[in-house]
Scaffold this motif. Structure first.
Motif, PDB file in Angstrom:
ATOM      1  N   GLY A 134      50.219  44.486  45.236  1.00 16.30           N
ATOM      2  CA  GLY A 134      50.342  45.833  44.710  1.00 16.30           C
ATOM      3  C   GLY A 134      50.733  45.877  43.246  1.00 16.30           C
ATOM      4  N   GLN A 135      51.226  44.751  42.699  1.00 18.89           N
ATOM      5  CA  GLN A 135      51.570  44.730  41.286  1.00 18.89           C
ATOM      6  C   GLN A 135      50.311  44.826  40.438  1.00 18.89           C
ATOM      7  OE1 GLN A 135      54.057  41.077  41.142  1.00 18.89           O
ATOM      8  NE2 GLN A 135      55.363  42.292  39.819  1.00 18.89           N
ATOM      9  N   ARG A 136      50.425  45.540  39.348  1.00 15.75           N
ATOM     10  CA  ARG A 136      49.327  45.646  38.391  1.00 15.75           C
ATOM     11  C   ARG A 136      49.395  44.425  37.476  1.00 15.75           C
ATOM     12  NH1 ARG A 136      44.551  47.945  38.674  1.00 15.75           N
ATOM     13  NH2 ARG A 136      43.938  48.881  36.728  1.00 15.75           N
ATOM     14  N   VAL A 137      48.270  43.736  37.309  1.00 14.74           N
ATOM     15  CA  VAL A 137      48.237  42.517  36.509  1.00 14.74           C
ATOM     16  C   VAL A 137      47.110  42.583  35.485  1.00 14.74           C
ATOM     17  CG1 VAL A 137      49.259  41.035  38.286  1.00 14.74           C
ATOM     18  CG2 VAL A 137      46.784  41.324  38.205  1.00 14.74           C
ATOM     19  N   ARG A 138      47.237  41.718  34.487  1.00 14.11           N
ATOM     20  CA  ARG A 138      46.161  41.520  33.516  1.00 14.11           C
ATOM     21  C   ARG A 138      45.573  40.153  33.812  1.00 14.11           C
ATOM     22  NH1 ARG A 138      45.368  39.029  28.616  1.00 14.11           N
ATOM     23  NH2 ARG A 138      47.530  38.362  28.455  1.00 14.11           N
ATOM     24  N   ILE A 139      44.251  40.075  33.821  1.00 16.61           N
ATOM     25  CA  ILE A 139      43.590  38.796  34.078  1.00 16.61           C
ATOM     26  C   ILE A 139      42.613  38.497  32.946  1.00 16.61           C
ATOM     27  CG2 ILE A 139      43.835  38.917  36.588  1.00 16.61           C
ATOM     28  CD1 ILE A 139      40.892  39.811  36.723  1.00 16.61           C
ATOM     29  N   GLU A 140      42.393  37.235  32.740  1.00 12.20           N
ATOM     30  CA  GLU A 140      41.323  36.775  31.860  1.00 12.20           C
ATOM     31  C   GLU A 140      40.365  35.997  32.735  1.00 12.20           C
ATOM     32  OE1 GLU A 140      42.849  34.721  28.435  1.00 12.20           O
ATOM     33  OE2 GLU A 140      44.051  36.455  27.832  1.00 12.20           O
ATOM     34  N   THR A 141      39.078  36.153  32.465  1.00  9.45           N
ATOM     35  CA  THR A 141      38.056  35.542  33.318  1.00  9.45           C
ATOM     36  C   THR A 141      36.999  34.836  32.486  1.00  9.45           C
ATOM     37  OG1 THR A 141      36.679  37.531  33.328  1.00  9.45           O
ATOM     38  CG2 THR A 141      38.333  37.341  35.079  1.00  9.45           C
ATOM     39  N   PRO A 165      32.716  33.227  33.424  1.00  8.50           N
ATOM     40  CA  PRO A 165      31.710  33.159  34.490  1.00  8.50           C
ATOM     41  C   PRO A 165      31.996  31.994  35.432  1.00  8.50           C
ATOM     42  CG  PRO A 165      30.668  33.415  32.349  1.00  8.50           C
ATOM     43  CD  PRO A 165      32.125  33.145  32.089  1.00  8.50           C
ATOM     44  N   GLY A 166      31.773  32.220  36.714  1.00  4.79           N
ATOM     45  CA  GLY A 166      31.966  31.169  37.697  1.00  4.79           C
ATOM     46  C   GLY A 166      30.850  30.136  37.632  1.00  4.79           C
ATOM     47  N   ALA A 167      31.059  29.046  38.323  1.00  3.48           N
ATOM     48  CA  ALA A 167      30.057  27.977  38.378  1.00  3.48           C
ATOM     49  C   ALA A 167      28.751  28.505  38.954  1.00  3.48           C
ATOM     50  CB  ALA A 167      30.586  26.819  39.217  1.00  3.48           C
ATOM     51  N   SER A 168      27.661  28.133  38.341  1.00  2.00           N
ATOM     52  CA  SER A 168      26.320  28.530  38.782  1.00  2.00           C
ATOM     53  C   SER A 168      26.159  30.044  38.856  1.00  2.00           C
ATOM     54  CB  SER A 168      25.997  27.895  40.141  1.00  2.00           C
ATOM     55  OG  SER A 168      26.095  26.498  40.073  1.00  2.00           O
ATOM     56  N   GLY A 169      26.894  30.766  37.986  1.00  2.00           N
ATOM     57  CA  GLY A 169      26.775  32.216  37.959  1.00  2.00           C
ATOM     58  C   GLY A 169      27.347  32.913  39.176  1.00  2.00           C
ATOM     59  N   ALA A 170      28.204  32.223  39.921  1.00  2.00           N
ATOM     60  CA  ALA A 170      28.768  32.778  41.152  1.00  2.00           C
ATOM     61  C   ALA A 170      29.997  33.633  40.849  1.00  2.00           C
ATOM     62  CB  ALA A 170      29.124  31.655  42.123  1.00  2.00           C
ATOM     63  N   GLY A 171      29.791  34.808  40.278  1.00  2.00           N
ATOM     64  CA  GLY A 171      30.890  35.733  40.047  1.00  2.00           C
ATOM     65  C   GLY A 171      31.793  35.314  38.903  1.00  2.00           C
ATOM     66  N   LEU A 172      33.060  35.701  39.023  1.00  2.00           N
ATOM     67  CA  LEU A 172      34.042  35.426  37.988  1.00  2.00           C
ATOM     68  C   LEU A 172      35.022  34.349  38.419  1.00  2.00           C
ATOM     69  CD1 LEU A 172      35.029  39.083  37.012  1.00  2.00           C
ATOM     70  CD2 LEU A 172      33.521  37.543  35.758  1.00  2.00           C
ATOM     71  N   ARG A 173      35.526  33.629  37.429  1.00  2.00           N
ATOM     72  CA  ARG A 173      36.608  32.676  37.663  1.00  2.00           C
ATOM     73  C   ARG A 173      37.780  33.151  36.826  1.00  2.00           C
ATOM     74  NH1 ARG A 173      39.305  27.955  36.303  1.00  2.00           N
ATOM     75  NH2 ARG A 173      38.507  27.703  34.199  1.00  2.00           N
ATOM     76  N   ILE A 174      38.919  33.380  37.470  1.00  2.00           N
ATOM     77  CA  ILE A 174      40.112  33.836  36.766  1.00  2.00           C
ATOM     78  C   ILE A 174      40.780  32.640  36.110  1.00  2.00           C
ATOM     79  CG2 ILE A 174      42.387  34.892  37.036  1.00  2.00           C
ATOM     80  CD1 ILE A 174      41.214  36.548  39.307  1.00  2.00           C
ATOM     81  N   THR A 175      41.060  32.765  34.812  1.00  2.00           N
ATOM     82  CA  THR A 175      41.697  31.694  34.057  1.00  2.00           C
ATOM     83  C   THR A 175      43.155  31.990  33.725  1.00  2.00           C
ATOM     84  OG1 THR A 175      40.914  32.620  31.968  1.00  2.00           O
ATOM     85  CG2 THR A 175      39.519  30.943  33.032  1.00  2.00           C
ATOM     86  N   LEU A 176      43.578  33.254  33.879  1.00  2.00           N
ATOM     87  CA  LEU A 176      44.954  33.649  33.577  1.00  2.00           C
ATOM     88  C   LEU A 176      45.328  34.895  34.368  1.00  2.00           C
ATOM     89  CD1 LEU A 176      47.091  33.525  30.634  1.00  2.00           C
ATOM     90  CD2 LEU A 176      46.393  35.840  31.124  1.00  2.00           C
ATOM     91  N   VAL A 177      46.523  34.868  34.934  1.00  2.00           N
ATOM     92  CA  VAL A 177      47.081  36.049  35.624  1.00  2.00           C
ATOM     93  C   VAL A 177      48.460  36.284  35.016  1.00  2.00           C
ATOM     94  CG1 VAL A 177      47.882  37.024  37.796  1.00  2.00           C
ATOM     95  CG2 VAL A 177      45.924  35.484  37.797  1.00  2.00           C
ATOM     96  N   THR A 178      48.700  37.473  34.518  1.00  2.00           N
ATOM     97  CA  THR A 178      50.009  37.814  33.979  1.00  2.00           C
ATOM     98  C   THR A 178      50.287  39.283  34.249  1.00  2.00           C
ATOM     99  OG1 THR A 178      51.451  37.558  32.049  1.00  2.00           O
ATOM    100  CG2 THR A 178      49.236  38.387  31.630  1.00  2.00           C
ATOM    101  N   LEU A 179      51.515  39.732  34.022  1.00  2.00           N
ATOM    102  CA  LEU A 179      51.833  41.131  34.260  1.00  2.00           C
ATOM    103  C   LEU A 179      51.201  42.015  33.214  1.00  2.00           C
ATOM    104  CD1 LEU A 179      55.566  40.990  35.311  1.00  2.00           C
ATOM    105  CD2 LEU A 179      53.558  41.179  36.772  1.00  2.00           C
ATOM    106  N   GLN A 180      50.783  43.177  33.633  1.00  2.00           N
ATOM    107  CA  GLN A 180      50.211  44.157  32.718  1.00  2.00           C
ATOM    108  C   GLN A 180      51.336  44.773  31.909  1.00  2.00           C
ATOM    109  OE1 GLN A 180      47.080  44.977  31.995  1.00  2.00           O
ATOM    110  NE2 GLN A 180      47.825  46.455  30.534  1.00  2.00           N
ATOM    111  N   THR A 181      51.223  44.749  30.598  1.00  2.00           N
ATOM    112  CA  THR A 181      52.202  45.401  29.734  1.00  2.00           C
ATOM    113  C   THR A 181      51.508  46.499  28.949  1.00  2.00           C
ATOM    114  OG1 THR A 181      51.826  43.781  27.980  1.00  2.00           O
ATOM    115  CG2 THR A 181      53.641  43.346  29.506  1.00  2.00           C
ATOM    116  N   PHE A 182      52.256  47.501  28.621  1.00  2.00           N
ATOM    117  CA  PHE A 182      51.667  48.639  27.923  1.00  2.00           C
ATOM    118  C   PHE A 182      52.077  48.663  26.481  1.00  2.00           C
ATOM    119  CE2 PHE A 182      51.916  49.778  32.358  1.00  2.00           C
ATOM    120  CZ  PHE A 182      50.620  50.177  32.596  1.00  2.00           C
TER     121      PHE A 182
END
Length: 69
Positions: free
Chosen positions: A43-50, A52-69
């Motif tokens: 339920g926490q709101r987060v900021r992610i950096e992504t 492309p996944g291997a062979s174009g299979a969606g996204l791969r998340i490279t960073l998860v951190t808390l969302q700051t305003f």
């Protein structure tokens, strides 16, 4: 990009987030560790950096951190 924490396994330091359109995307320990977090609650709101996944299979998340305003 913003998302909402969906699942988190503290032993594995991995889990998943829900994008704003409801799409679940998993992240590994590397992405969690890169964000410097110690804990993540569903339920926490987060900021992610992504990238492309291997062979174009969606996204791969490279960073998860808390969302700051």
């Amino acid at each position: 990009m913003q998302a909402t924490a969906y699942t988190y396994d503290p032993e594995q330091r991995s889990g998943s987030v829900l994008l704003d359109d409801g799409t679940p995307v998993e992240f590994g320990a590397e992405a969690f560790d890169a964000g410097g977090l110690r804990l993540l609650r569903p339920g926490q709101r987060v900021r992610i950096e992504t990238e492309p996944g291997a062979s174009g299979a969606g996204l791969r998340i490279t960073l998860v951190t808390l969302q700051t305003f």
